[in-house]
Design an enzyme around this catalytic site. Sequence first.
Site, PDB file in Angstrom:
ATOM      1  N   GLU A  13       4.271  31.414 -19.890  1.00 25.47           N
ATOM      2  CA  GLU A  13       4.756  32.540 -20.531  1.00 25.47           C
ATOM      3  C   GLU A  13       5.972  32.997 -20.292  1.00 25.47           C
ATOM      4  OE1 GLU A  13       3.048  33.917 -22.993  1.00 25.47           O
ATOM      5  OE2 GLU A  13       1.528  32.438 -23.110  1.00 25.47           O
ATOM      6  N   CYS A  44       5.226  31.931 -39.910  1.00 29.95           N
ATOM      7  CA  CYS A  44       5.599  33.049 -40.134  1.00 29.95           C
ATOM      8  C   CYS A  44       7.157  33.359 -39.548  1.00 29.95           C
ATOM      9  CB  CYS A  44       4.563  34.358 -39.783  1.00 29.95           C
ATOM     10  SG  CYS A  44       5.280  35.969 -40.591  1.00 29.95           S
ATOM     11  N   CYS A  77       4.909  30.994 -46.297  1.00 27.35           N
ATOM     12  CA  CYS A  77       3.847  32.172 -46.769  1.00 27.35           C
ATOM     13  C   CYS A  77       2.681  31.147 -47.515  1.00 27.35           C
ATOM     14  CB  CYS A  77       4.135  33.059 -47.821  1.00 27.35           C
ATOM     15  SG  CYS A  77       5.280  34.218 -47.178  1.00 27.35           S
ATOM     16  N   CYS A 115       0.241  30.117 -44.702  1.00 24.46           N
ATOM     17  CA  CYS A 115      -0.212  30.990 -43.873  1.00 24.46           C
ATOM     18  C   CYS A 115      -1.740  31.536 -44.083  1.00 24.46           C
ATOM     19  CB  CYS A 115       0.637  32.386 -44.051  1.00 24.46           C
ATOM     20  SG  CYS A 115       0.130  33.502 -42.782  1.00 24.46           S
ATOM     21  N   CYS A 135      -1.666  39.773 -46.775  1.00 29.18           N
ATOM     22  CA  CYS A 135      -0.278  40.117 -46.203  1.00 29.18           C
ATOM     23  C   CYS A 135       0.467  41.020 -47.160  1.00 29.18           C
ATOM     24  CB  CYS A 135       0.379  38.860 -45.944  1.00 29.18           C
ATOM     25  SG  CYS A 135       2.113  39.121 -45.094  1.00 29.18           S
TER      26      CYS A 135
END
Length: 349
Positions: free
Chosen positions: A37, A192, A199, A202, A208
Amino acid sequence: MPARGIAGRVVRWQREHGRHALPWQNTRDPYRIWLSEVMLQQTQVTTVLAYYARFLERFPEVAALAAAPLDEVLALWSGLGYYSRARNLHRCAQAVVAEHGGRFPGTAAELATLPGIGRSTAAAVAAFAYGERAAILDGNVKRVLARATGFAGDLARPAEQRALWSQAEALLPEHDIERYTQGLMDLGATVCLARRPQCGRCPLEEVCIARAEGAPERYPVKSRTLRRGRRRHALLWLEQGERVRLVQRPETGVWAGLWSLPEYESAEALAALVAGWPGQGGWLAPFEHVLTHFDWTLEPLRWTLPPAQAAEPGTDDVEAALPPGRWFTRAEALALGLPAPVRRLLEAG
């Protein structure tokens, strides 16, 4: 805005189309998850892969990282950029060992008290290592959630940041938190996108709000933009035989704490300094180094002093004119945590 099935769509998409074979996945080890991370902050997965493997080979557990000299940590980090992450990584490992007996705390709230672990990183570690229902909100996830929910608040304002955090927490699923968290990360990284979002691929396309408005790139809203600056400095690459002179940069600012070539305000100032020095040298081609907030033009002067055993008059004056630093052999220098442009210079030379 209501959840409108966002979490379920993300979980199903991640199961079928998300990333599942990254080296820090399929583990509950908080050390490995935390390491990934931190490395992934503002850095692409493809870049992190090799660094992650090298770090684990040298520091297989948090105690090994805590016990290592900072210079060694910085050397392994060299080229990954944003070096404050490496210093915080080292400080955090030492805190885990000294204050928690070598075991990472078990909640996001406790993790967030450690050096260099922000709220989003703490939540990611807690979700993947312990299954805690905690919301993440890194840059990619802000974009996904702002677009999906039509969040129009200006994220340059702290109050709007807090509002989006509340939204992220409200969207958390009761189950599959690990897959949901990974799914948000995967969507932000691969679908995204900040520019030209895909799109049609997605899972949130039908719900959305930004897509429905026909302007997904308008989100997230952030009015305050940084004006890029430009700087120009000279670097002194001073050699004597197999040795090179390096200085340690200040603990704050660009390349904080790293060993580097001495820096001067201008090529003219450096040229005036070396005028009359023994040995010989010449200017190398200037190059651009692009940083987050400014573009930096660096002009290297490579100067070779006579061998120490046959030093010409004036060599002592050279030492007196230099900033505090040390001589290293080339091999020793390349084993340090050097700034990437400096490393490339020394390797090419």
